[in-house]
Structure formats: structure tokens, C-alpha cells
Design a protein around this motif. Sequence first.
Motif, PDB file in Angstrom:
ATOM      1  N   CYS A 274     -11.831  -3.348  -3.395  1.00  0.00           N
ATOM      2  CA  CYS A 274     -11.159  -3.092  -2.128  1.00  0.00           C
ATOM      3  C   CYS A 274     -12.187  -3.300  -1.019  1.00  0.00           C
ATOM      4  CB  CYS A 274     -10.627  -1.669  -2.080  1.00  0.00           C
ATOM      5  SG  CYS A 274      -9.928  -1.217  -0.475  1.00  0.00           S
TER       6      CYS A 274
ATOM      7  N   ILE B 166      -4.523   1.676   4.664  1.00  0.00           N
ATOM      8  CA  ILE B 166      -4.801   0.239   4.573  1.00  0.00           C
ATOM      9  C   ILE B 166      -5.909  -0.013   3.554  1.00  0.00           C
ATOM     10  CG2 ILE B 166      -5.569  -1.819   5.814  1.00  0.00           C
ATOM     11  CD1 ILE B 166      -4.410  -0.657   8.351  1.00  0.00           C
ATOM     12  N   HIS B 167      -5.625  -0.900   2.610  1.00  0.00           N
ATOM     13  CA  HIS B 167      -6.611  -1.384   1.646  1.00  0.00           C
ATOM     14  C   HIS B 167      -6.731  -2.887   1.832  1.00  0.00           C
ATOM     15  CE1 HIS B 167      -6.370   2.486  -0.491  1.00  0.00           C
ATOM     16  NE2 HIS B 167      -5.056   2.391  -0.358  1.00  0.00           N
ATOM     17  N   SER B 168      -7.621  -3.515   1.092  1.00  0.00           N
ATOM     18  CA  SER B 168      -7.739  -4.966   1.145  1.00  0.00           C
ATOM     19  C   SER B 168      -8.126  -5.488  -0.235  1.00  0.00           C
ATOM     20  CB  SER B 168      -8.777  -5.404   2.186  1.00  0.00           C
ATOM     21  OG  SER B 168      -8.690  -6.805   2.410  1.00  0.00           O
TER      22      SER B 168
ATOM     23  N   VAL C  53      -1.052  -3.106   3.492  1.00  0.00           N
ATOM     24  CA  VAL C  53      -0.724  -2.271   4.659  1.00  0.00           C
ATOM     25  C   VAL C  53       0.534  -1.464   4.370  1.00  0.00           C
ATOM     26  CG1 VAL C  53      -0.190  -2.281   7.122  1.00  0.00           C
ATOM     27  CG2 VAL C  53      -1.744  -4.002   6.173  1.00  0.00           C
TER      28      VAL C  53
ATOM     29  N   SER D 178       0.854  -1.182   0.000  1.00  0.00           N
ATOM     30  CA  SER D 178       0.000   0.000   0.000  1.00  0.00           C
ATOM     31  C   SER D 178       0.887   1.227   0.000  1.00  0.00           C
ATOM     32  CB  SER D 178      -0.925   0.033   1.216  1.00  0.00           C
ATOM     33  OG  SER D 178      -1.589   1.290   1.270  1.00  0.00           O
TER      34      SER D 178
ATOM     35  N   ASP E 203      -5.015  -8.025   3.106  1.00  0.00           N
ATOM     36  CA  ASP E 203      -4.819  -6.605   3.354  1.00  0.00           C
ATOM     37  C   ASP E 203      -3.568  -6.075   2.657  1.00  0.00           C
ATOM     38  OD1 ASP E 203      -7.072  -6.398   4.850  1.00  0.00           O
ATOM     39  OD2 ASP E 203      -6.071  -6.282   6.795  1.00  0.00           O
TER      40      ASP E 203
ATOM     41  N   CYS F 160     -11.153   2.807   2.962  1.00  0.00           N
ATOM     42  CA  CYS F 160      -9.894   3.527   2.733  1.00  0.00           C
ATOM     43  C   CYS F 160     -10.111   4.977   2.345  1.00  0.00           C
ATOM     44  CB  CYS F 160      -9.076   2.795   1.657  1.00  0.00           C
ATOM     45  SG  CYS F 160      -9.941   2.578   0.083  1.00  0.00           S
TER      46      CYS F 160
ATOM     47  N   LYS G 259      -9.599 -12.620   0.904  1.00  0.00           N
ATOM     48  CA  LYS G 259      -9.157 -11.239   1.067  1.00  0.00           C
ATOM     49  C   LYS G 259      -7.745 -11.188   1.658  1.00  0.00           C
ATOM     50  CE  LYS G 259     -13.977 -10.273   2.149  1.00  0.00           C
ATOM     51  NZ  LYS G 259     -14.939  -9.936   3.206  1.00  0.00           N
TER      52      LYS G 259
ATOM     53  N   GLU H 143     -11.470  -2.919   2.434  1.00  0.00           N
ATOM     54  CA  GLU H 143     -11.079  -2.253   3.683  1.00  0.00           C
ATOM     55  C   GLU H 143     -11.347  -0.769   3.483  1.00  0.00           C
ATOM     56  OE1 GLU H 143      -9.738  -1.708   7.528  1.00  0.00           O
ATOM     57  OE2 GLU H 143      -9.729  -3.655   6.533  1.00  0.00           O
TER      58      GLU H 143
END
Length: 392
Positions: A215, A179-181, A194, A175, A192, A219, A190, A217
Motif C-alpha cells: 500500500c 484511502i489506500h493505494s 477510495v 476501499s 488509489d 492509511c 499505482k 498511500e
Amino acid sequence: MRGTRFAPRWRLAVLAGVALAVAGCATGQLDATKPIGEDAREIDGLMRLSGWMAVGVGIFVAAAVVTIIVKFRAKPTDDPDDLPPQIHGNRKAELTWTLIPTVMLAFLTVVTIGAVFDLAGAGTGRTIKVEGQQWWWQFSYDVNEDGDFDDDVDIVTANDLVIPVGEEVNLEIHSNDVIHSFWIPQLNGKRDAVPGRVHHWRISSTEPGIFYGECVEFCGLSHANMQMRAIVLEEADFERWLADQQAGRSAAAEPHAEDSAEAAGAALFETHCISCHVVDGVYESAAGGNANLIAGIAPNLTNLMSRTAFAGALYETYVQDADREYVRGSDGKLIVNIAGLREWVRNAPDLKPARADNQQGMLDFSEVLTDQDLDNLMAYLRTLGNEPVLPR
């Protein structure tokens, strides 16, 4: 009066029920119920196992409740002061309703832990670097497999993750901001993304096709618009895609005819776009990152026309019909979604929420570019790469 008082509540309940039913009829592109990848099938098997166990428990509990209601209901001849028989301290009953759920949970724990270890770790195939940023995904290919993703032969793309069928691809997930996922449900679960860490993941597909992801998470402002897709090709088609990417880099460096719309568009691109976007071999000033962007980079546009989508995969690069099949013109070529791409360049924040004032997202050029400027920019952008290689 009573009927009048409760009528609005009944109407509200009916409307809520209709809304839930309509919501359940949505036909989105994400579908976790039809796994294609081996890892996705393992996850799906676990979910179905736990789901059927929950259904069994629910049926048992419902049947027990109905039995108790029917068998032990109060009768007109009952003394209201009499209590039903008490089973407190009945060791057999208490052990039964304690051991049954314990055994079920222990069983689920064993199979789940086994799957967790089985799903962990890198893939055995080629490595692709995945970078999440607000609000799109970048994919870098280490073509010569030397561990360096910045060589002249390496490929950088966005939104479309192109992989060969049958290969367990290793993903290095990063990333560049928050934080994305990463989740393409038909190929795996899934993982993450980070800042400051590298998470390995893997995906594979047993059949060619286009598989959609999101995505998952939260964000920021356009989290729900941060999509991606995996385009799975037969091996020969994947090799052709790699060759097209390399050819696109060479073609991008070729000069345009003087006084052409493409040349005028290139001049506009140099004036307004190169502080954020890279075109390999031509405009590379932003290759090392741009301090004016929180994520540091914007999509590399070298092979823009080889991608099926733009703006974080929110919009299609090429025209589709009602069945999401790509439409071809009389010349046999895919029809470019010029109207959508033109509007995106003109006023991106109007199509996808962003915060350009906070170094997030593309600027609004509606007061900067004239209609002729936009036409010239479209002519230039259409020279960047060949049309995509699609699954067969």
C-alpha cells in the motif's frame, strides 16, 4: 583549535555518508527496476527516458559550470573593479536557453500523455474485486462471471492475488475505510482505493512468479505493514488453484472427529473468532460485515493454508530458507510456519501495530488462550485449505 572544532562535523559527515551507502544496499522485495508486466514496462520506459534526459541536462550544466570557472576565473592581473561582459538583452542566448528546455518538456508531455491514456481503463481478462482495509487486502473472484462476487461458487482470499500468466486481469479497486493505494511495481503502476468509489486497473505478467506489492498511500498505524503479492501461475496451475479453492470450501464444512484437537480448535474458533472471520459453509455470521470493525470485515479463512502469507502478507505461512525458497519436509509437503502463526493468534498487536480498541486490527488473546488452546487452534487452522499452488 580549528581542527578540534571541525572534527565532530567531519565525523558526522562521514557517518551520514556511510548510513546513506548502507541504506542503498537494502535488498527489499519490491523492485520497480525489473518490470515484468506490459504496463510496468511502459512505465519503466517513460521513467528511463526522463531519467536519461535529466542526466544529459545535468552533464551539460556541470560541463558549462566547469568551463566558466576555468575560462573566466579571476587572474592576478585583473582589475577588481572591472565587470565581465554582460549578455543581458542578447536575444539569441535568451531564446536558446528558453527553447531547449521548452522543447524537451513538450516532448516529455506528449509521450507521457499518450502513456496515461494507454494505461487507463480496465483489462480485457477476468475481473477480480480488490478491497483495501486497515491493514490488509482482500481479493474476490467472480468465478461464473455473472457480475456478482457473492455467489456460492465465487472465491474470496486475502494477501495473495493469484492470476494466470499472459492474461490482462481487470481489477475493481475499492476501499472499506480510508484511502489506500494498490501497487505491485513489477506488474503496473499505482492505483488509489477510495471509499465510495470504484477504480479500474489492470495487471498482467508475461512469466510465472511471485511479485510483491505494498500500500503506497498512508492509511494509518500499520500502513507500512500492509503488503500483498501477485502469484502468477501457468494456465493449468491456475485452474488447479481454482479447483483447490472450491475443494477447500467443501472440506471446511466436513465435521472433525470427536475429542480430536481439530474439533477442540473448531470449538475455540466458534467461541472467539466467528464474530469477525468467515469460514464458508461453517461459520458465516460475519459474512455480511461486522459493526465492531471499521472496515466491516476481517480475512475470510476458508482456504487459509492455500495462502503464502498472513497478517497483511507481513509473515510467511510456510517456512523459507535464506534464498526465500520454500522448504519441504521429508513427506514432500511444505513446512507450515506454526511458530509464527501461533504467535500471531496469541498476540497479534505485538507483531503488527494495530488499534483494536478503535476497531482496527486483531485482539490480544494472550490472557485468554492457554498453550493447549493455541495448539488446538493450530490443528484446526491447518485443516482450512490445501497448501498453495506455487509458480514453476
